[in-house]
Motif scaffolding. Structure first.
Motif, PDB file in Angstrom:
ATOM      1  N   ILE A   7    -105.010 -30.536 -29.823  1.00  0.00           N
ATOM      2  CA  ILE A   7    -105.886 -31.568 -29.470  1.00  0.00           C
ATOM      3  C   ILE A   7    -105.331 -32.050 -28.213  1.00  0.00           C
ATOM      4  CG2 ILE A   7    -106.570 -34.188 -29.935  1.00  0.00           C
ATOM      5  CD1 ILE A   7    -106.167 -33.481 -32.841  1.00  0.00           C
ATOM      6  N   LEU A  26    -107.771 -41.787 -27.426  1.00  0.00           N
ATOM      7  CA  LEU A  26    -106.758 -40.821 -26.449  1.00  0.00           C
ATOM      8  C   LEU A  26    -107.145 -39.380 -26.438  1.00  0.00           C
ATOM      9  CD1 LEU A  26    -104.049 -40.857 -25.059  1.00  0.00           C
ATOM     10  CD2 LEU A  26    -102.974 -40.930 -27.117  1.00  0.00           C
ATOM     11  N   PHE A  27    -107.390 -38.863 -27.572  1.00  0.00           N
ATOM     12  CA  PHE A  27    -107.595 -37.655 -27.946  1.00  0.00           C
ATOM     13  C   PHE A  27    -108.952 -36.891 -27.731  1.00  0.00           C
ATOM     14  CE2 PHE A  27    -103.956 -38.893 -30.959  1.00  0.00           C
ATOM     15  CZ  PHE A  27    -103.172 -38.477 -30.130  1.00  0.00           C
ATOM     16  N   ILE A  28    -109.110 -35.540 -27.342  1.00  0.00           N
ATOM     17  CA  ILE A  28    -110.149 -34.983 -27.430  1.00  0.00           C
ATOM     18  C   ILE A  28    -110.027 -33.449 -28.020  1.00  0.00           C
ATOM     19  CG2 ILE A  28    -111.933 -33.987 -25.477  1.00  0.00           C
ATOM     20  CD1 ILE A  28    -110.295 -35.222 -23.188  1.00  0.00           C
ATOM     21  N   THR A  29    -111.110 -33.105 -28.843  1.00  0.00           N
ATOM     22  CA  THR A  29    -110.931 -31.789 -29.283  1.00  0.00           C
ATOM     23  C   THR A  29    -111.324 -30.792 -28.167  1.00  0.00           C
ATOM     24  OG1 THR A  29    -113.587 -31.632 -29.752  1.00  0.00           O
ATOM     25  CG2 THR A  29    -111.933 -32.336 -31.460  1.00  0.00           C
ATOM     26  N   ALA A  52    -102.119 -31.943 -21.294  1.00  0.00           N
ATOM     27  CA  ALA A  52    -101.082 -32.097 -22.321  1.00  0.00           C
ATOM     28  C   ALA A  52    -101.892 -31.798 -23.742  1.00  0.00           C
ATOM     29  CB  ALA A  52    -100.415 -33.169 -22.309  1.00  0.00           C
ATOM     30  N   TRP A  53    -101.197 -30.907 -24.439  1.00  0.00           N
ATOM     31  CA  TRP A  53    -101.801 -30.722 -25.809  1.00  0.00           C
ATOM     32  C   TRP A  53    -100.719 -31.090 -26.998  1.00  0.00           C
ATOM     33  CZ3 TRP A  53    -106.639 -28.866 -26.429  1.00  0.00           C
ATOM     34  CH2 TRP A  53    -107.271 -28.479 -25.340  1.00  0.00           C
ATOM     35  N   VAL A  54    -101.231 -31.813 -28.063  1.00  0.00           N
ATOM     36  CA  VAL A  54    -100.719 -32.107 -29.023  1.00  0.00           C
ATOM     37  C   VAL A  54    -100.991 -30.862 -30.217  1.00  0.00           C
ATOM     38  CG1 VAL A  54    -100.394 -33.697 -31.272  1.00  0.00           C
ATOM     39  CG2 VAL A  54    -101.009 -34.572 -28.807  1.00  0.00           C
ATOM     40  N   THR A  55     -99.933 -30.157 -30.726  1.00  0.00           N
ATOM     41  CA  THR A  55    -100.130 -29.292 -31.535  1.00  0.00           C
ATOM     42  C   THR A  55     -99.418 -29.289 -32.911  1.00  0.00           C
ATOM     43  OG1 THR A  55     -98.051 -28.226 -30.614  1.00  0.00           O
ATOM     44  CG2 THR A  55    -100.051 -27.624 -29.509  1.00  0.00           C
ATOM     45  N   LYS A  56     -98.547 -30.242 -32.924  1.00  0.00           N
ATOM     46  CA  LYS A  56     -97.778 -30.348 -34.072  1.00  0.00           C
ATOM     47  C   LYS A  56     -97.998 -31.949 -34.553  1.00  0.00           C
ATOM     48  CE  LYS A  56     -93.771 -29.558 -34.501  1.00  0.00           C
ATOM     49  NZ  LYS A  56     -92.176 -29.092 -34.176  1.00  0.00           N
ATOM     50  N   TYR A  57     -97.786 -32.437 -36.005  1.00  0.00           N
ATOM     51  CA  TYR A  57     -97.398 -33.839 -36.588  1.00  0.00           C
ATOM     52  C   TYR A  57     -96.231 -33.706 -37.403  1.00  0.00           C
ATOM     53  CZ  TYR A  57    -100.429 -32.214 -40.109  1.00  0.00           C
ATOM     54  OH  TYR A  57    -100.845 -31.474 -41.193  1.00  0.00           O
ATOM     55  N   GLY A  58     -95.182 -34.397 -37.377  1.00  0.00           N
ATOM     56  CA  GLY A  58     -94.142 -34.161 -38.217  1.00  0.00           C
ATOM     57  C   GLY A  58     -93.725 -32.798 -38.189  1.00  0.00           C
ATOM     58  N   ILE A 116    -104.830 -34.521 -24.811  1.00  0.00           N
ATOM     59  CA  ILE A 116    -104.611 -35.905 -24.499  1.00  0.00           C
ATOM     60  C   ILE A 116    -105.480 -36.158 -23.361  1.00  0.00           C
ATOM     61  CG2 ILE A 116    -103.151 -37.574 -23.697  1.00  0.00           C
ATOM     62  CD1 ILE A 116    -100.902 -36.326 -25.223  1.00  0.00           C
ATOM     63  N   ASP A 164    -113.075 -28.244 -28.168  1.00  0.00           N
ATOM     64  CA  ASP A 164    -114.402 -27.773 -27.918  1.00  0.00           C
ATOM     65  C   ASP A 164    -115.146 -28.727 -26.962  1.00  0.00           C
ATOM     66  OD1 ASP A 164    -114.163 -25.700 -29.673  1.00  0.00           O
ATOM     67  OD2 ASP A 164    -115.222 -26.760 -31.494  1.00  0.00           O
ATOM     68  N   MET A 214    -101.020 -28.273 -36.295  1.00  0.00           N
ATOM     69  CA  MET A 214    -102.355 -28.938 -36.346  1.00  0.00           C
ATOM     70  C   MET A 214    -103.100 -27.578 -36.570  1.00  0.00           C
ATOM     71  SD  MET A 214    -102.776 -32.099 -34.049  1.00  0.00           S
ATOM     72  CE  MET A 214    -102.185 -33.469 -34.565  1.00  0.00           C
TER      73      MET A 214
END
Lengths: 546, 546
Positions: free
Chosen positions: B161, B125-128, B147-153, B163, B130, B157
């Motif tokens: 990363i 699901l995820f792409i860096t 859409a960007w994932v920037t946090k976990y818990g 989507i 770069d 990050m």
């Protein structure tokens, strides 16, 4: 076959100029996450869909299952083209050879839950923070692993949005809207999706990854009795996936309070076991959620007396981990060993002309291969033929052994004379001559025999690895033997925590309860807990675990 | 049936105490995103899996397809239990009635691409960041919607990363590793996944959502010729999904440069059309990527002369949008009208005892329903029976019309006497008596007739909505008629931009090219572009669009 130099046949003399190249190490940056990638053996390959190339290297595994299990597994899943490591750590590519097996598992399970009355659906990937926080125990269990979307394009979202680690909180607000009367029950939904848990335990292909594929069933019933019946119906299907499809023996049981699903009333499980590492592994879980979530999400129905009642709920899930357990259970130092029922291809047909065979005889051989292929396909056997002229028979044998095909069928000049084929089982290496006339009946039989024998062999290995222990000394000795320990237990969370701490050694993690098995010896009154000496309440199966 | 008060039969006298309640408005907070939700008609329901409840409201639609299409559509997809609005804006729940149709589409297409030699797989699901940035045109096309994932818990990050909005950049670094020799080609992969595009265009269930389900095929070939052949093979399958399965007519063609996929060499498309709104809609696209990506991702093979060559690539996708187009095309003011081939249930069997019918006669009727059901199921017909005693026949008719079942089969006392059933087509309302002895042959025939008639009717509606235009005045008149305009065109991007601006009115968006149709009239030398007066290069189909 730990020395690939010896094990691999050189390409045939007529190999074309661009004969298989030696595998190259993956590009560190793209392919190999720093922490978990080991001895991947991934490299460039040649030949339509073939595995790592020939020459003098590349087929066969450098590591052995017995001596260095972790390296063997990492190498195996890449070399057999199941997995590619991905440049987001903890994520893996499921290549066609792996995904085809997941499709078999999906087909097997999906058909059966539909017969039970479960319907498929699709709920969104995203959860708002408010909804995620609705059930306290549940969110505490998942919060540290939740991935958050906070941006789109160059903009910041008003509120961060979570990616589902599981979908209880995604679905249940809608359950509360859809369910009014007892006639709306049972509501039984399932979805096949990806989920994300940003774990920091050692990631392992199939076994533990940050994104994985699964099915998650979510159901609501009017009564506890109906809900509990479904919990066991589903658990029985999970047993079926492992034992009947993947040929992996499992133990059915209930999880301890400490180990149960976050927010569940109780959790049932099928537990598998990997003898080489001495570690148990949770296979799939079927949770009775009781009324915990229905109270939080206000999911009620009116009963016959017009009284509002909270529904009883279950959730249950099976993941791509199941494939990892199957691989670990059956594979050997030559590669995968796939149970016939889950193998994407069950039989490889290889014609073996000699250099001296006349062209017409070669053609007759190829025609016979086609004929036998068709006869087998008509019986529902999944067949691949390997008629490539630029690989030696030996190279092909090694290749298809690495890919784990259950049965090899050879057709050489002698076989042509005898109107027969030579078969060779992947699991035992046993050979058997099968006359052409019997191929369409005997080979399906052989496949069922292989399936049964693989399960029996795995079951016997696991059965030898459980020790009944009544004392701490016996318990630690069992762990030392890489065995599971079956003990009388007082069923107290503090004991489990102490046992975990005390059984941790410099070399090994602590043990925990795998489950309280449904099938256990009698527990006469007065039996004492192996650890605390208090009266035992039940039998518990303990082990180090994944 | 715009007045639900009149249209709905009251529950039968023997309705139990908890008879269907009037629908309630959805909870604003949970169910109805502020921007896009309109007249949902979603509410509490009663009866096992039934739609909105009975009494004097709830069945039938408040809005009409002709008068207020947008509201009608939003109401329809909720009332027929295809969709629930979700509390993350632009995301929708696909309920079982919708998802079952997606499974039919998947089954149809998946089987056919496998026959072509395509293999399924799963990429993360995820792409860096770069990797996403590798192909410039491509990333520019998608960047604003990522859409960007920037946090976990509670942690941030190291690097955000993305989507996947599509998986070209996810897959192609691995293509470059897997492909070495021409014998690794073709490489033909597909995956069935969710993707996320954080769009700000008006979201519409199925048609445009921020998360959607699709298949994406990604393939690599040695030669342009092979790649281009596949582009058209797949496009033909997309036509099949629309025309043969969903009974929706489409126009095959090529996208203009302005409208093609970001990073493609060229894009082919199947374009559908919604007469009521006068808007075209892209059905599915099959892209030839040329060597654009293979040059960026360094995907090469060695040809027979040991020269490195860049591969030719395609990508192609079909989404859950296809279901929305089908719904818009066929549904009416009574609800869904499902083409038999995609309908989760094709036939509803309803026994109609009278209040005066003796119990033994009722039982005989129910036994006959069982017998006919079995006879139909043996022929592969998907049957549901509605034997509920607490709803009137009229309520049931309305209910199954709302759900869109192609054929209703009634069995009343008179039919029992005549050893026949009465059938009623959902698409035309036509009734036909079918003797019991003919049920198992005549009903499958009727279903095929309905399928064919629905397609023919839709095709004729669309055909009447295309005007050939040689001047700006004709062009604007066509748009004013809610028609598409087929024009000779000089094929210049600036013209397309000007046309879009100039055709924008206070009430309507501007028009764009839908495609350059593969089937078009002759274009004699000297034909002039309808807009610029320059020599026309081809025919273009223009329209306002989704």
């Amino acid at each position: 076959m730990t020395n690939p130099e010896e094990a691999i046949a050189a390409p045939a003399a007529d190999a074309p100029a661009e004969a298989p190249k030696a595998p190259k190490a993956p590009k560190e940056k793209k392919e190999k996450p720093k922490k978990e990638a080991k001895a991947e053996g991934e490299g460039k390959k040649s030949g339509g869909g073939a595995a790592a190339g020939g020459e003098s290297k590349g087929l066969g595994l450098r590591n052995s299952k017995k001596d260095n299990f972790g390296d063997w597994y990492s190498e195996l899943v890449v070399a057999s083209e199941l997995i590619s490591y991905y440049d987001v750590s903890g994520c893996y590519i499921l290549r066609p050879w792996a995904y085809a097996m997941w499709e078999v598992v999906q087909g097997w399970f999906d058909q059966r839950i539909k017969k039970l009355g479960v319907q498929n659906s699709y709920f969104p990937l995203f959860i708002t923070e408010d909804v995620l926080n609705t059930e306290k125990d549940h969110v505490e269990g998942f919060a540290p692993e939740v991935a958050w979307v906070t941006k789109y394009g160059n903009s910041t979202m008003e509120k961060p949005i979570a990616i589902r680690p599981t979908s209880e909180t995604v679905m249940y607000p809608y359950f509360s809207q859809w369910i009014r009367s007892h006639r709306d029950l049972p509501l039984r939904l399932n979805q096949w999706t990806n989920v994300v848990r940003w774990e920091f335990k050692y990631p392992t292909p199939f076994i533990r990854s940050r994104e994985f594929l699964w099915q998650e069933g979510h159901t609501a019933f009017a009564t506890q009795e109906e809900a509990e019946r479904e919990v066991l119906d589903i658990l029985e299907l999970y047993r079926g996936v492992y034992e009947d499809l993947l040929a992996v023996p499992v133990t059915k049981g209930k999880k301890s309070k400490k180990e149960q699903f976050a927010g569940a009333f109780y959790t049932t499980t099928v537990e598998a076991y990997i003898p080489e590492t001495g570690r148990g592994i949770q296979g799939a879980t079927s949770h009775c959620l009781g009324q915990n979530f229905s109270k939080m999400f206000n999911i009620t129905y009116e009963d016959d007396d017009r009284q509002k009642q909270h529904v009883w709920q279950n959730s249950w899930g099976l993941t791509t981990r199941s494939l990892g357990v199957m691989i670990m259970t059956h594979a050997d130092d030559k590669g995968l060993v796939l149970p016939p029922r889950v193998a994407p291809k069950q039989v490889v047909l290889i014609p073996i002309p000699k250099a001296s065979t006349a062209p017409e005889a070669v053609q007759a051989m190829l025609d016979k291969v086609d004929e036998l292929t068709k006869a087998l396909e008509d019986k529902g056997v999944r067949v691949v033929t390997d008629t490539r002229s630029n690989y030696t028979p030996g190279w092909k044998y090694n290749h298809w052994e690495l890919k784990g095909l259950p049965l090899r069928v050879e057709l050489g000049p002698k076989d042509m004379d005898n109107a027969a084929v030579m078969t060779c089982r992947r699991d035992t290496g046993a050979k058997e001559v099968v006359p052409w006339a019997d191929v369409a009946t005997r080979i399906p039989e052989l496949l069922e025999t292989i399936q049964a024998d693989m399960f029996a062999a795995a079951k016997s290995r696991t059965a030898n690895c459980t020790e009944t222990c009544h004392s701490w000394e016996e318990f630690m000795a069992a762990l030392g033997n890489k065995h599971m320990a079956l003990t009388p237990w007082a069923d107290e969370e503090e004991i489990e925590e102490e046992v975990k701490k005390k059984s941790t050694t410099p070399d090994a993690m602590g043990a925990k309860t795998l489950c309280l098995p449904f099938e256990a010896p009698p527990l006469p009154e007065g039996t004492k807990c192996f650890y605390s000496g208090k009266p035992a309440k039940n039998w518990a199966l303990w082990g180090r675990s994944y």
